[in-house]
Design an enzyme around this catalytic site. Structure first.
Site, PDB file in Angstrom:
ATOM      1  N   ASP A 199       0.840  -1.192   0.000  1.00 34.37           N
ATOM      2  CA  ASP A 199       0.000   0.000   0.000  1.00 34.37           C
ATOM      3  C   ASP A 199       0.879   1.248   0.000  1.00 34.37           C
ATOM      4  O   ASP A 199       2.105   1.167  -0.068  1.00 34.37           O
ATOM      5  CB  ASP A 199      -0.957   0.005   1.191  1.00 34.37           C
ATOM      6  CG  ASP A 199      -2.298   0.644   0.858  1.00 34.37           C
ATOM      7  OD1 ASP A 199      -2.313   1.703   0.195  1.00 34.37           O
ATOM      8  OD2 ASP A 199      -3.340   0.110   1.267  1.00 34.37           O
ATOM      9  N   ASP A 226       3.272   1.556  -6.081  1.00 35.97           N
ATOM     10  CA  ASP A 226       2.133   1.880  -6.933  1.00 35.97           C
ATOM     11  C   ASP A 226       1.765   0.610  -7.697  1.00 35.97           C
ATOM     12  O   ASP A 226       2.534   0.124  -8.519  1.00 35.97           O
ATOM     13  CB  ASP A 226       2.531   2.998  -7.903  1.00 35.97           C
ATOM     14  CG  ASP A 226       1.403   3.410  -8.838  1.00 35.97           C
ATOM     15  OD1 ASP A 226       0.482   2.604  -9.067  1.00 35.97           O
ATOM     16  OD2 ASP A 226       1.452   4.544  -9.354  1.00 35.97           O
ATOM     17  N   PHE A 227       0.604   0.047  -7.417  1.00 34.78           N
ATOM     18  CA  PHE A 227       0.298  -1.268  -8.013  1.00 34.78           C
ATOM     19  C   PHE A 227       0.017  -1.205  -9.509  1.00 34.78           C
ATOM     20  O   PHE A 227      -0.084  -2.242 -10.161  1.00 34.78           O
ATOM     21  CB  PHE A 227      -0.806  -2.026  -7.267  1.00 34.78           C
ATOM     22  CG  PHE A 227      -2.082  -1.277  -6.979  1.00 34.78           C
ATOM     23  CD1 PHE A 227      -2.789  -0.617  -7.959  1.00 34.78           C
ATOM     24  CD2 PHE A 227      -2.599  -1.271  -5.684  1.00 34.78           C
ATOM     25  CE1 PHE A 227      -3.968   0.035  -7.685  1.00 34.78           C
ATOM     26  CE2 PHE A 227      -3.793  -0.609  -5.388  1.00 34.78           C
ATOM     27  CZ  PHE A 227      -4.479   0.037  -6.391  1.00 34.78           C
ATOM     28  N   HIS A 245     -13.224  -2.267  -7.536  1.00 35.56           N
ATOM     29  CA  HIS A 245     -14.388  -1.406  -7.819  1.00 35.56           C
ATOM     30  C   HIS A 245     -14.025   0.074  -7.905  1.00 35.56           C
ATOM     31  O   HIS A 245     -14.832   0.890  -8.352  1.00 35.56           O
ATOM     32  CB  HIS A 245     -15.519  -1.656  -6.811  1.00 35.56           C
ATOM     33  CG  HIS A 245     -15.268  -1.159  -5.424  1.00 35.56           C
ATOM     34  ND1 HIS A 245     -16.193  -1.317  -4.414  1.00 35.56           N
ATOM     35  CD2 HIS A 245     -14.214  -0.512  -4.855  1.00 35.56           C
ATOM     36  CE1 HIS A 245     -15.730  -0.777  -3.296  1.00 35.56           C
ATOM     37  NE2 HIS A 245     -14.535  -0.287  -3.545  1.00 35.56           N
TER      38      HIS A 245
END
Length: 339
Positions: A199, A226-227, A245
């Site tokens: 995270d 940063d994914f 979502h």
């Protein structure tokens, strides 16, 4: 003359449904259910403890009785079994953090729904990543938001810990796992596991604090990144809880492709969100959740279970299963990578 056989009452009640919602949310903000957690109280006692004006305290309390979230015996008001479990902040299942966020942030955002339906743009911020960065700059706002998210995880965590087979796995990567609340539940139930949260760096202090309080520091790690921009660390299991979502379909596909690369053979990816039914007609909460995400993200929405299963399988996972969570309010889709 024609005989009227259809009552207008349901429409009138639906049109003013926010009256009931805000009454409950204000009760949570005031700490009413926590005060009554110590025992029943009269209107005067409630008024004094909460600092309320005498004009409407009785109306407020009786409205909550009529809504089914308080009980009244004589002149004493008390929590119902449900509010005693979930809205008293001294209880493990406390949902008030989520409701406080709904009252302070979402209630205002929903006032802009009409304009957002015309423009397709959110009422809060214009970029999801920038929004989270701004939110996390302030420690108090960061704590309040994470507390709201954990209110739901407090119920999802135990269910996931019990419904899935974790015995064959060693390590878990919780993508966007914040302070590691889900990890804490999984580790508590399964001694074979080790968990890493991936995270933003601003959440590291809250993660360290949360893990230390649960004596889990030696079984957890925190990795920043940063994914979208970086590869995900390898693990037997990857979890995306309330992550997909927030993004549009192509971004979801990109994250699941990264997940497939990161999950070791024989492992699994776990996705949970407030998914909607495949026919898009019976899950009103999920469909309203789509509108909520219109208001707070540039491309997010809830999505059908079948859509999620298709994205997971398209990413390369051999098969999928779906599990209802929190009495059907949430759904987990699990994708299994072949050996």
């Amino acid at each position: 003359m024609t005989t009227q056989t259809t009552s207008p009452r349901p429409l009138l009640e639906l049109g003013t449904g926010f009256w009931a919602s805000k009454t409950l949310l204000s009760a949570v903000e005031l700490g009413l259910f926590t005060v009554l957690g110590t025992g029943p109280a009269t209107e005067e006692q409630v008024r004094e403890k909460l600092g309320l004006h005498p004009r409407s305290t009785r109306d407020f309390l009786d409205a909550l009785v009529a809504l089914g979230v308080l009980e009244r015996e004589g002149d004493l008001y008390a929590n119902t079994p449900a509010t005693a479990l979930y809205l008293d902040e001294n209880q493990d299942g406390y949902l008030g953090g989520w409701m406080r966020q709904a009252s302070s942030r979402l209630f205002l955002a929903w006032s802009g729904l009409t304009e957002s339906l015309r423009t397709g743009r959110p009422t809060i911020g214009s970029d999801s990543q920038d929004y989270f960065r701004r939110l996390y700059e302030n420690l108090d706002h960061r704590r309040a938001f994470i507390s709201a998210m954990d209110a739901i995880t407090n119920h999802i965590g135990p269910e996931l810990a019990g419904k899935l087979d974790w015995s064959r796995h060693r390590d878990i990567l919780d993508v966007g796992g914040a302070r590691g609340n889900l990890s804490a539940y999984l580790l508590r139930e399964h001694a074979n596991l080790r968990c890493t949260v991936f995270d933003m760096p601003e959440l590291r202090p809250l993660f360290d604090e949360h893990m230390a309080a649960r004596d889990l520091t030696d079984r957890t790690d925190f990795v920043t990144g940063d994914f979208f921009a970086e590869p995900l660390p390898k693990a037997d299991v990857l979890v995306f809880g309330h992550i997909l979502h927030d993004w549009d379909v192509e971004q979801r596909r990109a994250l699941l492709a990264k997940a497939f690369d990161a999950v070791r053979p024989g492992g699994m990816v776990v996705v949970y969100d407030r998914m909607i039914d495949d026919e898009r007609r019976s899950n009103a909460v999920g469909l309203l959740g789509c509108l909520n995400l219109l208001l707070v993200t540039p491309g997010g929405s809830e999505y059908a279970v079948a859509d999620c299963r298709r994205w997971v399988e398209s990413a390369g996972f051999a098969r999928t299963e779906a599990y209802p969570l929190v009495d059907g309010l949430e759904t987990a889709v699990v994708g299994y990578r072949a050996h």
